[in-house]
Design a protein around this motif. Structure first.
Motif, PDB file in Angstrom:
ATOM      1  N   CYS A 253      -0.097  -0.161   6.784  1.00 18.63           N
ATOM      2  CA  CYS A 253      -1.424  -0.731   7.032  1.00 18.63           C
ATOM      3  C   CYS A 253      -2.423   0.350   7.419  1.00 18.63           C
ATOM      4  CB  CYS A 253      -1.331  -1.779   8.136  1.00 18.63           C
ATOM      5  SG  CYS A 253      -0.558  -3.336   7.648  1.00 18.63           S
ATOM      6  N   ALA A 278      -1.257 -13.205   6.731  1.00 15.86           N
ATOM      7  CA  ALA A 278      -2.577 -12.616   6.986  1.00 15.86           C
ATOM      8  C   ALA A 278      -3.113 -11.851   5.781  1.00 15.86           C
ATOM      9  CB  ALA A 278      -2.498 -11.679   8.194  1.00 15.86           C
ATOM     10  N   GLY A 279      -2.325 -11.765   4.725  1.00 14.88           N
ATOM     11  CA  GLY A 279      -2.783 -11.075   3.520  1.00 14.88           C
ATOM     12  C   GLY A 279      -2.774  -9.571   3.614  1.00 14.88           C
ATOM     13  N   LEU A 280      -1.995  -9.028   4.577  1.00 16.23           N
ATOM     14  CA  LEU A 280      -1.935  -7.568   4.730  1.00 16.23           C
ATOM     15  C   LEU A 280      -0.974  -6.924   3.752  1.00 16.23           C
ATOM     16  CD1 LEU A 280      -1.868  -7.326   8.635  1.00 16.23           C
ATOM     17  CD2 LEU A 280      -3.806  -7.691   7.090  1.00 16.23           C
ATOM     18  N   ALA A 316      -7.410  -5.206  -2.891  1.00 15.47           N
ATOM     19  CA  ALA A 316      -7.623  -6.269  -1.906  1.00 15.47           C
ATOM     20  C   ALA A 316      -6.594  -6.166  -0.777  1.00 15.47           C
ATOM     21  CB  ALA A 316      -7.533  -7.636  -2.585  1.00 15.47           C
ATOM     22  N   ARG A 320      -7.511  -5.205   3.410  1.00 17.42           N
ATOM     23  CA  ARG A 320      -7.109  -6.014   4.565  1.00 17.42           C
ATOM     24  C   ARG A 320      -6.153  -5.249   5.479  1.00 17.42           C
ATOM     25  NH1 ARG A 320      -7.274 -10.119   0.451  1.00 17.42           N
ATOM     26  NH2 ARG A 320      -5.051  -9.833   0.021  1.00 17.42           N
ATOM     27  N   ALA A 323      -7.963  -2.426   7.522  1.00 18.19           N
ATOM     28  CA  ALA A 323      -8.804  -2.943   8.594  1.00 18.19           C
ATOM     29  C   ALA A 323      -7.995  -3.448   9.782  1.00 18.19           C
ATOM     30  CB  ALA A 323      -9.692  -4.066   8.065  1.00 18.19           C
ATOM     31  N   ALA A 324      -6.726  -3.760   9.574  1.00 17.18           N
ATOM     32  CA  ALA A 324      -5.909  -4.382  10.625  1.00 17.18           C
ATOM     33  C   ALA A 324      -5.324  -3.380  11.604  1.00 17.18           C
ATOM     34  CB  ALA A 324      -4.779  -5.194   9.989  1.00 17.18           C
TER      35      ALA A 324
END
Length: 350
Positions: A253, A278-280, A316, A320, A323-324
């Motif tokens: 991530c 969460a779509g990570l 995409a 995500r 940013a996490a």
């Protein structure tokens, strides 16, 4: 804080994996940066590259006490002000014994504090809602512990949407691939029929033999590599990463790597579902189902084929994930740990 000394109690090995050691190492790097002496207490057998990681940083490796009394004795002999406990196997009473002896204790947990009585608890999983018996909970990916090499490699922005004819794919499953996921996932990747340059990190010798039995299709290549401290560079070079849903998830991530995750052991299940939800990262499912020739395996292959074909989908995921996890988690954890040590020192004085 220069007089504070911290011990990190964790183990690593071919069947334990190296996740506990890696996140303790990240916290150790941050403490060393602040002039705080650090020692690791535990067993690191059969993972030479991990031992080298400690030696390169000047971190001592001492035998790991397994009992509450042994932990207290080690803390006294090494003049430790704080001990970080990162293990699913230690007697939970160890944390309380250390506290009673005046040693500040941080327990790193993954959903279950196991009845430990610590000053601080850290659960770095997304959306962590761990219920702790007392003390302060550091919860969520804002506290993810990441090594120097990962933080230094963090890009200034997530990956752009880029379509490539022959994507570079990296597959790795912890420092030792204890669950034996590398060969089944390499097989699943190749079964998509999509062109790719596939690099697989080989955690154990028998994995190399399993990979050698695979036959890439035209337009596909398969390159096995040994475990390496240079993993962030391999991640940065990959268009897609396939990995286990363990501690390396936070590294992926932080680096904004488009990733597809596999749940390889039971204790990863909750974190896997939260990260995927969460779509990570994309979710491929649980390892046993992916090794069978069934609907789950076909669905997993379909997910991989889509990601290999779509730069937009990969971008995409990258946005995500990036940013996490900002890479500052270890700073926040070190701040909390040293502040707690200081407060306990004041309490003892007064």
């Amino acid at each position: 804080m220069s007089t504070v000394r911290v011990g990190l109690r964790c183990d690593a090995g071919p069947w334990r994996g190296v996740g506990h050691l890696v996140r303790c190492l990240a916290l150790g790097e941050e403490l060393l940066r602040r002039g705080v002496p650090v020692e690791v207490f535990g067993s690191v057998d059969g993972v030479d590259w991990a031992v080298d990681q400690l030696l390169d940083r000047g971190i001592g490796l001492c035998p790991g006490p397994d009992t509450p009394a042994g932990l207290v004795d080690a803390a006294r002999r090494h003049h430790l002000d704080a001990v970080v406990l990162d293990s699913y196997e230690l007697d939970p009473a160890g944390a309380g014994a250390l506290r009673a002896a005046g040693v500040t204790t941080l327990a790193i947990v993954d959903g279950d504090p196991r009845g430990q009585d610590a000053d601080l608890y850290l659960d770095q999983n997304v959306g962590a809602t761990t219920v702790v018996p007392g003390g302060r909970l550091l919860a969520g990916s804002a506290y993810a512990l990441l090594r120097d090499s990962v933080v230094a490699a963090r890009p200034a922005a997530p990956r752009p949407a880029t379509d490539v004819d022959r994507p570079r794919v990296l597959a790795f499953f912890g420092g030792t691939d204890a669950a034996g996921a590398a060969a089944p996932l390499a097989r699943l990747l190749l079964s998509t029929g999509r062109p790719m340059e596939l690099t697989v990190v080989v955690g154990r010798p028998e994995v190399a033999a399993d990979l050698a039995a695979l036959t890439p299709a035209p337009g596909q290549s398969l390159r096995p590599v040994p475990p390496t401290g240079g993993l962030p560079a391999l991640i940065d070079a990959a268009d897609l990463v396939v990995s286990a849903a363990g501690t390396s998830t936070w590294e992926l991530c932080c680096l904004g790597a488009p990733s597809a995750l596999v749940c390889v052991v039971d204790n990863q299940r909750e974190a896997y579902h939260r990260v995927v939800g969460a779509g990570l990262a994309a979710g491929l499912g649980e390892l046993p189902a992916l090794t069978a020739d069934g609907d789950r395996a076909r669905a997993g292959a379909g997910t991989l084929a889509r990601l290999l074909a779509s730069g937009r989908d990969r971008a995409a995921l990258s946005a995500r994930a990036w940013a996490a996890v900002d890479g500052l988690g270890r700073v926040r954890v070190a701040d909390a740990l040293l502040d707690t040590v200081a407060r306990r020192g004041i309490e003892r004085v007064y």
